[in-house]
Scaffold this motif. Sequence first.
Motif, mmCIF file in Angstrom:
data_model
loop_
_atom_site.group_PDB
_atom_site.id
_atom_site.type_symbol
_atom_site.label_atom_id
_atom_site.label_comp_id
_atom_site.label_asym_id
_atom_site.label_seq_id
_atom_site.Cartn_x
_atom_site.Cartn_y
_atom_site.Cartn_z
ATOM 1 N N LYS A 203 0.903 -0.787 0.151
ATOM 2 C CA LYS A 203 -0.187 0.210 0.525
ATOM 3 C C LYS A 203 1.049 1.062 0.621
ATOM 4 N N LEU A 204 2.088 1.217 0.554
ATOM 5 C CA LEU A 204 3.203 2.103 1.002
ATOM 6 C C LEU A 204 3.483 2.014 -0.578
ATOM 7 N N LEU A 205 4.324 1.803 -1.142
ATOM 8 C CA LEU A 205 4.584 1.674 -2.796
ATOM 9 C C LEU A 205 3.824 2.226 -3.087
ATOM 10 N N THR A 206 2.377 1.565 -3.207
ATOM 11 C CA THR A 206 1.068 2.043 -4.251
ATOM 12 C C THR A 206 1.148 3.791 -4.050
ATOM 13 N N GLU A 207 0.602 4.510 -2.703
ATOM 14 C CA GLU A 207 0.502 5.283 -2.208
ATOM 15 C C GLU A 207 1.671 6.593 -2.622
ATOM 16 N N ALA A 208 3.044 5.946 -2.668
ATOM 17 C CA ALA A 208 4.052 6.655 -3.176
ATOM 18 C C ALA A 208 3.981 7.250 -4.950
ATOM 19 N N ARG A 209 3.252 6.106 -5.430
ATOM 20 C CA ARG A 209 3.148 6.002 -6.836
ATOM 21 C C ARG A 209 2.316 7.161 -7.245
ATOM 22 N N ASP A 210 1.370 7.271 -6.285
ATOM 23 C CA ASP A 210 0.185 8.272 -6.493
ATOM 24 C C ASP A 210 0.902 9.243 -5.819
ATOM 25 N N LYS A 211 0.993 9.767 -5.520
ATOM 26 C CA LYS A 211 2.269 10.931 -4.208
ATOM 27 C C LYS A 211 2.803 11.856 -4.618
ATOM 28 N N TYR A 212 3.323 11.248 -5.204
ATOM 29 C CA TYR A 212 4.957 11.698 -6.016
ATOM 30 C C TYR A 212 5.509 11.069 -7.598
ATOM 31 N N ILE A 213 5.240 10.377 -7.145
ATOM 32 C CA ILE A 213 6.189 9.617 -8.412
ATOM 33 C C ILE A 213 5.505 9.669 -9.743
ATOM 34 N N THR A 214 3.762 9.575 -9.748
ATOM 35 C CA THR A 214 3.383 9.666 -11.187
ATOM 36 C C THR A 214 3.440 11.172 -11.267
ATOM 37 N N GLN A 215 3.613 12.341 -10.589
ATOM 38 C CA GLN A 215 3.219 14.063 -10.581
ATOM 39 C C GLN A 215 5.347 14.097 -11.246
ATOM 40 N N LEU A 216 6.156 13.627 -10.487
ATOM 41 C CA LEU A 216 7.146 13.884 -11.069
ATOM 42 C C LEU A 216 7.790 13.246 -12.795
ATOM 43 N N LEU A 217 6.842 12.978 -12.775
ATOM 44 C CA LEU A 217 7.612 11.764 -14.025
ATOM 45 C C LEU A 217 6.582 12.468 -14.821
ATOM 46 N N GLN A 218 5.980 13.171 -14.660
ATOM 47 C CA GLN A 218 4.508 13.409 -15.734
ATOM 48 C C GLN A 218 4.696 13.917 -17.139
ATOM 49 N N ASN A 219 5.564 15.244 -17.096
ATOM 50 C CA ASN A 219 6.157 15.360 -18.456
ATOM 51 C C ASN A 219 7.437 14.399 -19.000
ATOM 52 N N LEU A 256 16.118 14.016 -11.736
ATOM 53 C CA LEU A 256 15.179 13.638 -12.103
ATOM 54 C C LEU A 256 14.764 11.841 -10.852
ATOM 55 N N LEU A 257 15.692 10.839 -11.614
ATOM 56 C CA LEU A 257 15.913 9.445 -11.424
ATOM 57 C C LEU A 257 15.857 9.881 -9.333
ATOM 58 N N GLN A 258 16.796 10.605 -9.297
ATOM 59 C CA GLN A 258 17.177 10.982 -7.997
ATOM 60 C C GLN A 258 15.800 11.271 -6.669
ATOM 61 N N GLN A 259 15.490 12.241 -7.252
ATOM 62 C CA GLN A 259 14.200 12.385 -6.767
ATOM 63 C C GLN A 259 13.183 11.546 -6.791
ATOM 64 N N VAL A 260 12.810 10.459 -7.364
ATOM 65 C CA VAL A 260 11.806 9.965 -7.517
ATOM 66 C C VAL A 260 12.004 8.749 -6.311
ATOM 67 N N VAL A 261 13.258 8.249 -6.446
ATOM 68 C CA VAL A 261 14.054 6.534 -5.479
ATOM 69 C C VAL A 261 13.940 8.299 -3.807
ATOM 70 N N ASP A 262 14.617 9.236 -3.900
ATOM 71 C CA ASP A 262 14.496 9.673 -2.463
ATOM 72 C C ASP A 262 12.837 9.613 -2.502
ATOM 73 N N ALA A 263 11.951 10.030 -2.978
ATOM 74 C CA ALA A 263 10.302 10.242 -2.475
ATOM 75 C C ALA A 263 10.085 9.047 -2.564
#
Length: 363
Positions: A203-219, A256-263
């Motif tokens: 659940k936490l990994l899914t939350e991380a995607r919805d809260k952070y990863i999707t926004q960081l990678l959207q473009n 950008l990838l650093q931001q993803v894994v840090d989040a």
Amino acid sequence: MNDVLKPELIWIEGRCYRVNDVMTNVSAFQEQDLYETELPYGINEDENDEDDNKIEIKKVDDNRYCTSFHVSKHYLGSIIGKKGATVSRIGRDTKTDIKIPRHGENKDISIYGSNESSIKAAKRRINIIVMSSRMKQTATHFISIPMNLPNIMKQFENFKASVLRECSGVGLEESLFIRAEKLHLTVGVLCLMDNEERLTASKLLTEARDKYITQLLQNYQPLKIRLKGLSYMNDDPKEIDVLYGRVEEVNAPAGLLQQVVDAIVTHFYKAGFMDKEYGRDNVKMHVTLLNSKYRGRVKGVDEDTNVKKNKKRETFDGSQILSKFSDYDFGTIELNDIHLSQRNSMGPDGYYQSTCVISCNKQ
């Protein structure tokens, strides 16, 4: 020994705590009042209160409230303490009545109190004990980005053959190389003791995607990652334990990838399920290529399960590898999935068995 002027800080359910002395008992944990500017990643007091409000507390009668929550049986002994001293102290300090499942009972912990704030305080104290105990356990899972696409594996096998043919050095041998099917970028490790904890981590990994990863990678979808260049964990290239490949973005800004894994790591850290490696705020991104712990591995046996315990690791001389292949290009992949992977396991494709897989692309 901890620096008393810079005590260790840990996060539990969005709140920050300091550990005054790791040798003292759990009551030495104290809630740390931090100003907004001191809170990492912009966490503020409003968000802390929001996390507290996620606790489901029911009114039992006019004078009592109650909450129940799962804790793995592996941590119950630490919560109870010697002759029940720890749980009694928590109940006394927070003016609550704490019910711990007996041995063999498949039940949740229940906390009863006259008001919601006392129940929340008791639960936080228990969470601190659980996190402290969890960090002492051997990791069972890790979050990974698979790098085992055919093009990467082919280049890795070519790299391996070239190294074994062209390089010599003390301790260098074929068994040190990771299996191509298990190539991955390590995000972070964690210990999950039962199925309930595995569900929570998913659940936490899914939350991380919805809260952070999707926004960081959207473009920048799909994000392309190049595995190129070598580095190592030790200070001396002639005495290496881990030689790894570096990663870089192809179609996106550097970092950008650093931001993803840090989040991701920060999200798990604040939930009490992951520690920060060596206290770093940034993940050391690496794709392991050679590891001294694999030395002597038997072919056909998983490298993680084949490591002899209590055996001193023997480093290897990687200076020639670094000299001849410092900018070796293993190829490019698209970041499609992030896995919650099980250690000491193997799936049907030769990669680590997955507990949870999230997609990084737009649905």
